[in-house]
Design an enzyme around this catalytic site. Structure first.
Site, PDB file in Angstrom:
ATOM      1  N   ARG A 248     -13.208  -3.622 -15.232  1.00  0.00           N
ATOM      2  CA  ARG A 248     -12.917  -5.052 -15.286  1.00  0.00           C
ATOM      3  C   ARG A 248     -13.468  -5.710 -14.022  1.00  0.00           C
ATOM      4  NH1 ARG A 248      -6.872  -7.243 -15.569  1.00  0.00           N
ATOM      5  NH2 ARG A 248      -6.907  -6.733 -13.366  1.00  0.00           N
TER       6      ARG A 248
ATOM      7  N   ARG B 168       5.493 -13.848 -14.015  1.00  0.00           N
ATOM      8  CA  ARG B 168       5.711 -12.411 -14.207  1.00  0.00           C
ATOM      9  C   ARG B 168       6.340 -11.739 -12.992  1.00  0.00           C
ATOM     10  NH1 ARG B 168      -0.556 -10.274 -14.582  1.00  0.00           N
ATOM     11  NH2 ARG B 168       0.190  -8.295 -13.780  1.00  0.00           N
TER      12      ARG B 168
ATOM     13  N   HIS C 143       0.834  -1.207   0.000  1.00  0.00           N
ATOM     14  CA  HIS C 143       0.000   0.000   0.000  1.00  0.00           C
ATOM     15  C   HIS C 143       0.867   1.256   0.000  1.00  0.00           C
ATOM     16  CE1 HIS C 143      -3.552  -2.283   0.392  1.00  0.00           C
ATOM     17  NE2 HIS C 143      -3.263  -2.748   1.584  1.00  0.00           N
TER      18      HIS C 143
ATOM     19  N   GLU D   8      -5.796 -12.854 -22.504  1.00  0.00           N
ATOM     20  CA  GLU D   8      -4.564 -12.956 -21.709  1.00  0.00           C
ATOM     21  C   GLU D   8      -4.176 -14.409 -21.429  1.00  0.00           C
ATOM     22  OE1 GLU D   8      -5.049 -10.921 -17.959  1.00  0.00           O
ATOM     23  OE2 GLU D   8      -7.092 -11.631 -17.699  1.00  0.00           O
TER      24      GLU D   8
ATOM     25  N   ASN E  83       0.528  -8.725 -19.853  1.00  0.00           N
ATOM     26  CA  ASN E  83       1.243  -9.143 -18.633  1.00  0.00           C
ATOM     27  C   ASN E  83       1.029 -10.634 -18.400  1.00  0.00           C
ATOM     28  OD1 ASN E  83       1.543  -6.412 -18.517  1.00  0.00           O
ATOM     29  ND2 ASN E  83       0.122  -6.094 -16.823  1.00  0.00           N
ATOM     30  N   ASP E  84      -0.221 -11.054 -18.540  1.00  0.00           N
ATOM     31  CA  ASP E  84      -0.506 -12.472 -18.352  1.00  0.00           C
ATOM     32  C   ASP E  84      -0.307 -13.272 -19.625  1.00  0.00           C
ATOM     33  OD1 ASP E  84      -1.148 -12.998 -15.631  1.00  0.00           O
ATOM     34  OD2 ASP E  84      -2.852 -11.652 -15.886  1.00  0.00           O
TER      35      ASP E  84
ATOM     36  N   CYS F 163      -4.207  -3.546 -22.986  1.00  0.00           N
ATOM     37  CA  CYS F 163      -4.080  -2.869 -21.692  1.00  0.00           C
ATOM     38  C   CYS F 163      -2.947  -3.428 -20.845  1.00  0.00           C
ATOM     39  CB  CYS F 163      -5.396  -2.920 -20.931  1.00  0.00           C
ATOM     40  SG  CYS F 163      -5.917  -4.597 -20.530  1.00  0.00           S
TER      41      CYS F 163
ATOM     42  N   ARG G 118      -8.918  -1.709 -12.702  1.00  0.00           N
ATOM     43  CA  ARG G 118      -8.675  -2.964 -11.956  1.00  0.00           C
ATOM     44  C   ARG G 118      -9.431  -2.889 -10.630  1.00  0.00           C
ATOM     45  NH1 ARG G 118      -3.037  -2.252 -14.020  1.00  0.00           N
ATOM     46  NH2 ARG G 118      -2.409  -4.188 -15.024  1.00  0.00           N
TER      47      ARG G 118
END
Ligand code: PEP
Ligand code: MG
Length: 607
Positions: free
Chosen positions: A341, A488, A198, A454, A477-478, A525, A305
């Site tokens: 999403r 990753r 965070h 993905e 990314n995936d 994306c 996200r």
């Protein structure tokens, strides 16, 4: 050590928030808390000792409420993290267990608390999920806060710092980070933490340079040492040489100029030299990022996200909370599109309460149950989880359909790997709309429903999926992780993580062709979209729009303005013959020398 000039030392960590700052280190010392001693409490004093513990917890709770009350409006999202800390203060694994130890073992409250923390922390630290490992930090923050009241110490009072410094600490809690005043704190360095902590997220929101996870930073850096923090490279230079200082100043100036220039041009649309407008949107995780996105010239939100609303809490958010969150973002973006999403949890983003909704706190049982998956990246992640937990999915879908009344909203389904999953998800969306209709709640069903591409199977069967989906969004990314078998998040194989690998380019090409043949668009994306150097490749392969972290938008827009798409067909014909990622780079240098010169290897923010 009179007469001895200090040597320059370079430390490395995780560059969490980009930017360069130079200044004096201000060491935050919390050592006192760690040197507590054990002593025995006689029987008659046990209830007083328990009382002392409870008072310390109450005071810690007061502290947290005070920090939350003083938080500026645009930090409301972070207040949730502190709300989690308030809940943790009384979690049975900490609160009840500490009291039990005081009473049963007749030990002082400090020792009981220390013992509890050393029992609970390792459970989290050993977890596969990076997110849950980071939660070990939350336990430490909460225990430290109680401990400081027990030993009469002081919490780091960032608000009291009255000079321009770079903060160096073992770790900063989200509460401490959110008190940072930009006119005082130039940047920060911590021993612990990482990109998804965070603290890292808040640093990026504040745009304060930060390098986290620097091993033993608090031992190696002394108070008032001059240090250079490079939040992009992830380096901290202690006692820099004249030469390093000059070089850092130069880089900072260049960076400032680049940012200023980008800020001036960010609103200019991304129109190619032959007049084609490409939509450049932004990815956000938290509601407050939406203003930065707009300021960086985003044409909309290509990826919201939503899992972060679930991650920073101790129980599932309700429909109204989600609706309010979505509506706030939509209101700021209106009339620009907002692509929401649906929940993409598990994999590297596990939530403690996921598997045990009846347990609202961070109880260990729920976490252990959740950790039953040996290979979470291939497990009950994203849409698979939502289809297994219809009530969680329905709650989110109802909130989205209600929010859709207020703007241009699109739904994006993560990790679709076959047609059945897409069909089942669509049935769920219809069901959510039906419930809202029965309840007479304003909502909008007629909104585009797209899917993330993905998983390799989705790209390979894009022609089948395109008949049911309203749009595609490629998540590189995936897609790279699953196609190249590269975790990753694993540094050991990071060098094999190649977005320009021929396999990835073929999958992107297949997807775009299938979309076009079926009259739908393909966005991208994943982080590959944020690399200006990839822009000609992606436009050539048929991508219609890009979405990226907001800071990348101006540069990618500028790169697109330098491209003539009429020349891309010949380029793609050659591109598809390339045998390797390095050959693709060579081809790029040949055709787009200026772009390659401007955006060398380090411009690639791949995970
Ligand atoms: C992706 O996989 O490329 C993507 C955008 O999703 P996430 O990074 O959230 O998994
Ligand atoms: Mg993904």
């Amino acid at each position: 050590m009179k007469g001895k000039t200090s040597q320059e030392v370079i430390l490395t960590g995780i560059g969490t928030s980009p930017g360069i700052c130079i200044g004096k280190a201000y060491l935050v010392d919390k050592e006192g808390v760690e040197t507590v001693k054990r002593y025995t409490i006689d029987k008659d004093s046990l209830s007083a000792e328990v009382g002392r513990f409870k008072t310390a917890v109450n005071k810690a709770e007061d502290d947290l409420h005070q920090i939350m009350d003083a938080m500026p409006e645009d930090f409301r999202q972070h207040a949730r993290i502190l709300e989690t800390h308030v809940l943790l203060l009384r979690d049975k694994t900490i609160y009840d267990r500490a009291i039990e130890l005081i009473e049963k073992e007749r030990i002082n409250a400090e020792w009981a608390l220390k013992k509890v923390t050393s029992e609970v922390r390792p459970v989290f630290e050993k977890m596969d999920s990076e997110y849950l490992r980071q939660r070990a930090e939350d336990i430490t923050h909460v225990a430290d806060r109680i401990m400081e009241h027990l030993v009469g110490g002081d919490h780091v009072d960032i608000a009291r710092i009255n000079k321009r410094v770079i903060l160096v600490a073992k770790e900063l809690s989200p509460g401490e980070t959110s008190q940072i005043q930009l006119e005082r704190i130039k940047g920060f360095v911590t021993n612990r933490g990482g990109r998804t902590s965070h603290t890292g997220i808040i640093a990026r929101t504040l745009e304060v340079p930060a390098v986290l996870g620097v091993e033993n930073a608090t031992q190696k850096i002394k108070n008032d040492d001059i240090i250079i923090v490079d939040g992009k490279a992830g380096t901290v230079v202690i006692n820099p040489s004249e030469q390093s200082l000059l070089a850092a100043e130069e880089r900072r100036e260049l960076e400032d100029n680049r940012k200023a220039m980008m800020a001036r041009t960010s609103a200019i649309p991304a129109i190619t030299r032959d007049g084609k407008q490409i939509s450049i949107m932004g990815n956000i995780e938290l509601g407050e990022e939406v203003v930065a996105l707009r300021d960086h010239g985003g044409d909309g939100i290509g990826l919201y996200r939503t899992e972060f609303q679930y991650l920073s809490r101790s129980c599932f958010p309700d429909e109204n909370t989600l609706f309010e969150n979505y509506k706030e973002v939509i209101d700021v973006m209106n009339p620009r599109p907002v692509t929401i999403r649906t929940l993409d949890v598990n994999g590297d983003k596990a939530i403690s309460y996921l598997m045990d909704e009846v347990n609202p706190t961070l109880g260990l049982r729920a976490i252990r149950d959740d950790m039953d998956e040996v290979n979470p990246a291939l497990g009950l992640r994203a849409i698979r989880y939502c289809l297994r937990k219809p009530e969680v999915f329905q709650t989110q879908l109802r909130a989205i359909l209600r929010a859709a009344v207020h703007g241009d909203v699109r739904i994006l389904l993560p990790m679709i790997s076959c047609l059945e999953e897409l069909e089942e998800a669509i049935t769920h969306i219809n069901m959510a709309a039906k419930t809202l209709k029965q309840r007479n709640v304003p909502h909008k069903r007629d909104i585009p429903v797209g899917i993330m591409i993905e998983v390799p199977s989705a790209a390979i069967t894009a022609d089948i999926l395109a008949k049911k989906a309203d749009f595609f969004s490629i998540g590189t990314n995936d897609l790279i992780q699953y196609t190249l078998a590269i975790d990753r998040g694993n540094q050991n194989v990071a060098h094999l993580y190649q977005p320009l690998h021929p396999a990835i380019l073929r999958l992107v090409h297949t997807t775009c062709k299938a979309a076009k043949a079926n009259g739908i668009t393909t966005q991208m994306c994943g982080e590959m979209a944020a690399d200006p150097l990839c822009a000609p490749v992606l436009l050539g392969l048929g991508i219609d729009g890009l979405s990226m972290h907001p800071q990348a938008i101006p540069e990618v827009k500028q790169a697109i303005r330098s491209i003539d798409t009429t020349q891309l067909d010949a380029f793609v014909a050659e591109l598809m013959q390339m045998p390797s990622a390095s050959a693709v780079l060579g081809l790029l240098s040949h055709h787009f020398g200026d772009l390659v010169a401007e955006h060398g290897a380090e411009s690639r923010p791949f995970p």
